[in-house]
Each structure stands twice: as C-alpha cells, then as structure tokens.
Design a protein around this motif. Structure first.
Motif, mmCIF file in Angstrom:
data_model
loop_
_atom_site.group_PDB
_atom_site.id
_atom_site.type_symbol
_atom_site.label_atom_id
_atom_site.label_comp_id
_atom_site.label_asym_id
_atom_site.label_seq_id
_atom_site.Cartn_x
_atom_site.Cartn_y
_atom_site.Cartn_z
ATOM 1 N N TYR A 11 -66.640 -56.225 50.159
ATOM 2 C CA TYR A 11 -66.440 -55.518 48.897
ATOM 3 C C TYR A 11 -67.769 -55.129 48.251
ATOM 4 O O TYR A 11 -67.909 -54.039 47.691
ATOM 5 C CB TYR A 11 -65.597 -56.369 47.948
ATOM 6 C CG TYR A 11 -64.159 -56.486 48.402
ATOM 7 C CD1 TYR A 11 -63.289 -55.401 48.281
ATOM 8 C CD2 TYR A 11 -63.675 -57.657 48.979
ATOM 9 C CE1 TYR A 11 -61.973 -55.493 48.714
ATOM 10 C CE2 TYR A 11 -62.353 -57.756 49.408
ATOM 11 C CZ TYR A 11 -61.513 -56.668 49.283
ATOM 12 O OH TYR A 11 -60.216 -56.741 49.724
ATOM 13 N N SER A 59 -55.051 -57.225 42.802
ATOM 14 C CA SER A 59 -55.010 -58.347 43.730
ATOM 15 C C SER A 59 -53.764 -59.194 43.506
ATOM 16 O O SER A 59 -53.230 -59.257 42.395
ATOM 17 C CB SER A 59 -56.256 -59.225 43.569
ATOM 18 O OG SER A 59 -56.206 -60.343 44.437
ATOM 19 N N THR A 106 -60.178 -63.661 42.439
ATOM 20 C CA THR A 106 -60.958 -62.429 42.363
ATOM 21 C C THR A 106 -61.925 -62.456 41.183
ATOM 22 O O THR A 106 -63.096 -62.089 41.308
ATOM 23 C CB THR A 106 -60.020 -61.215 42.255
ATOM 24 O OG1 THR A 106 -59.065 -61.254 43.316
ATOM 25 C CG2 THR A 106 -60.792 -59.917 42.350
ATOM 26 N N ILE A 122 -59.637 -53.451 39.590
ATOM 27 C CA ILE A 122 -59.347 -54.374 40.687
ATOM 28 C C ILE A 122 -57.883 -54.788 40.666
ATOM 29 O O ILE A 122 -57.351 -55.247 39.646
ATOM 30 C CB ILE A 122 -60.255 -55.617 40.613
ATOM 31 C CG1 ILE A 122 -61.730 -55.182 40.757
ATOM 32 C CG2 ILE A 122 -59.882 -56.618 41.703
ATOM 33 C CD1 ILE A 122 -62.713 -56.337 40.723
ATOM 34 N N THR A 181 -65.394 -53.843 34.447
ATOM 35 C CA THR A 181 -64.361 -54.191 35.435
ATOM 36 C C THR A 181 -63.042 -54.505 34.745
ATOM 37 O O THR A 181 -63.006 -55.263 33.771
ATOM 38 C CB THR A 181 -64.808 -55.405 36.276
ATOM 39 O OG1 THR A 181 -66.052 -55.100 36.930
ATOM 40 C CG2 THR A 181 -63.766 -55.743 37.321
ATOM 41 N N ILE A 231 -60.363 -51.111 43.673
ATOM 42 C CA ILE A 231 -60.682 -52.154 44.645
ATOM 43 C C ILE A 231 -59.442 -53.020 44.816
ATOM 44 O O ILE A 231 -58.887 -53.526 43.833
ATOM 45 C CB ILE A 231 -61.862 -53.027 44.184
ATOM 46 C CG1 ILE A 231 -63.122 -52.171 44.029
ATOM 47 C CG2 ILE A 231 -62.113 -54.175 45.166
ATOM 48 C CD1 ILE A 231 -64.317 -52.933 43.447
ATOM 49 N N HIS A 232 -58.984 -53.182 46.053
ATOM 50 C CA HIS A 232 -57.794 -53.990 46.299
ATOM 51 C C HIS A 232 -58.145 -55.214 47.137
ATOM 52 O O HIS A 232 -58.797 -55.105 48.171
ATOM 53 C CB HIS A 232 -56.724 -53.173 47.019
ATOM 54 C CG HIS A 232 -55.448 -53.942 47.250
ATOM 55 N ND1 HIS A 232 -54.852 -54.047 48.477
ATOM 56 C CD2 HIS A 232 -54.664 -54.661 46.393
ATOM 57 C CE1 HIS A 232 -53.755 -54.778 48.384
ATOM 58 N NE2 HIS A 232 -53.626 -55.167 47.131
#
Length: 285
Positions: free
Chosen positions: A173, A195, A201, A193, A211, A151-152
């Motif tokens: 998202y 970012s 985030t 993730i 995560t 996930i970006h």
C-alpha cells in the motif's frame, strides 16, 4: 436460454452476471439468474446475500431453481467442463447458444475480456436503484472536492485461508500510493480507505495525507462503499473482486489503478489475467 448460477460475494456475483449478460446479448437469448446458493449455501462456503437486485440490471427472471435436472447439469459440468479453461468453456457455450440449446453457467469468469464488448451496458446497469444514504453522500462530496484516492484492504475472511488467498502487505500500500503521487503530484490529495478490518487499518496504515475511513456497515452498506470507490480519481485495490469492481466502474478517463502482483498466494494476477492490461501491478507479499 442462459441460466447463470449466482454465488459468492457481491464482486463475484457481478462477474457472473457480466459474462452471462454478454452471452445473452450476443445470442439474443433469455437470461435468468439461479439464486439457489443463497438459500442453500454449501457448508464449505461463506454465507452471503444475493445483492444484484440493488442494481439496475435487466434480466428475464430471478429464480430459485430447485429442479432436479440441475443435479445432472452439475454432474455433467464436473465430468466434462470443469477441467477446461474459461476460454474453452466460453467457446462451447457460444456454440450451444448458436444452435439454440440452453446453457447453464456455473463459474466466475473473472476476466473483463468476457464482457468488455458490453462495457457501456454494464456501466449503466451496475448503477444503484436507490439514492445514497446521508453518510455516503457526505463522503461523495468530499471525494468530488479533492484529488481522491481509494484504498481497499481485505483481511478478515482471508486470514482464515492464508494458505490460499494471502494478503496485501503494508509495504504494498505504501509503494502503491507512492507510485500514484509520483505520477499526479500531491496537490489536494485525500485518501479514502475501505476495509473489513478498520481497527487494524487505522493502526497499521499511516499516510501523510488527509485520510477518511469510510467502512461502516451501520451507516454505509457494502454496495454504497463500492460505488464510492468508483467515484475516486484513482484506485489501489486488494486481491479482492469487490475492489476490482470499484476500480473497473471508475469512469475517470485518467484514472490510475494499482493492483497486487499475486492474486492468490501462489497465483499471480498475470497468470489469472484478472487485472486489465492498463492497470499497474506491484509486489504485494
């Protein structure tokens, strides 16, 4: 000979190289990279570093072009080529190369159709010269042992230009992850993730799966981060060429890639033809 003006961040540099490489192979033409942008960045541009040399790319030379003739090429470009579409420009470049004239490219060409025919070549060349650092290697192992989803989230520089770029919403998202889970199930799901705003985030994106927040420039350079994105089983990208390439380089034949419906605030990804046809698009406002 083909000379490509390399500018912008890593994702844009890769687009520029990819289209120039494709033209050079098609016409058996010498390829050089003009890196002037990185020593003389225009005031209205973000300062960047030339980074293509971290890959196993093959060119005839990487140059800093201070030739005054380039000023006339740029003037000619602004007067004649800029109003044309990318497709029209490519047709002109193909013609010029066919009759043996040199070409100077100065555009992003953000569409895989301009280089999809050399995909295998680019997959080989866009590999890292150096081995991964210890932290990236740890994350790579975690990805290999899970049903990993990249996930970006892109924020900081986009927030300064919201009228142009826009951002991907939290809802985007959440919906994107839901779409992937619906298709693959929830067994061994782990999220990775990336970012440029990890504190935001962590505070705003909460999912009921393990995560990992992998962005840490002190430990993982951005090119290793892109490489790690490509190792995930599936990708949720932002309206960012950085995560576009992370997903495009992903060689999982069953990958699911979800991208934003709006690439810019008032321009859809479909209008720009920036997302490959097999990638899914979701509302991101």
């Amino acid at each position: 000979m083909i000379t490509i003006n390399i500018a912008g961040g890593l994702g844009n540099q890769m687009f520029q190289y990819a289209v120039a490489k494709c033209l050079s192979l098609k016409h058996n033409s010498q390829l050089t990279l003009d890196t002037t942008f990185f020593i003389n960045t225009p005031e209205n541009d973000t300062s960047r570093k030339f980074q293509l040399d971290i890959f196993n790319i093959k060119t005839d030379a990487i140059i800093v072009n201070k030739n005054i003739f380039k000023k006339y090429i740029r003037l000619l470009y602004r007067m004649i080529l800029r109003p044309l579409s990318d497709d029209q420009q490519i047709l002109i470049f193909n013609f010029l190369l066919k009759i043996g004239l040199p070409v100077y490219l100065t555009r992003h060409f953000q569409n895989e159709k301009y280089f999809i025919e050399i995909k295998d070549t680019l997959l080989r060349e866009f590999t890292l010269k150096s081995k991964l650092g210890d932290e990236a290697e740890k994350i790579k192992n975690l990805m290999a042992n899970s049903n990993s989803i990249s996930i970006h989230v892109r924020r900081t520089d986009y927030l300064k230009q919201m009228d142009f770029f826009g951002n991907c919403s939290i809802n985007y998202y959440q919906k994107a992850l839901g779409e992937i889970i619906e298709k693959i199930g929830n067994e061994k799901i782990e999220l990775f993730i990336s970012s440029d705003d990890i504190p935001w985030t962590k505070k705003n994106l909460a999912f009921n799966y393990p995560t990992h927040f992998i962005s840490n420039l002190a430990l993982i350079p951005n090119y290793e981060e892109m490489y790690l994105m490509s190792l995930c089983k599936h990708n949720i990208i932002a309206n960012s060429t950085f995560s576009w390439w992370g997903a495009w380089l992903n060689q999982n034949k069953d990958k699911i890639v979800i991208g934003p419906k709006y690439w810019f605030k008032d321009k859809t990804s479909k209008e720009l033809e920036i997302l490959p046809k097999e990638w899914l698009q979701l509302e991101n406002k």
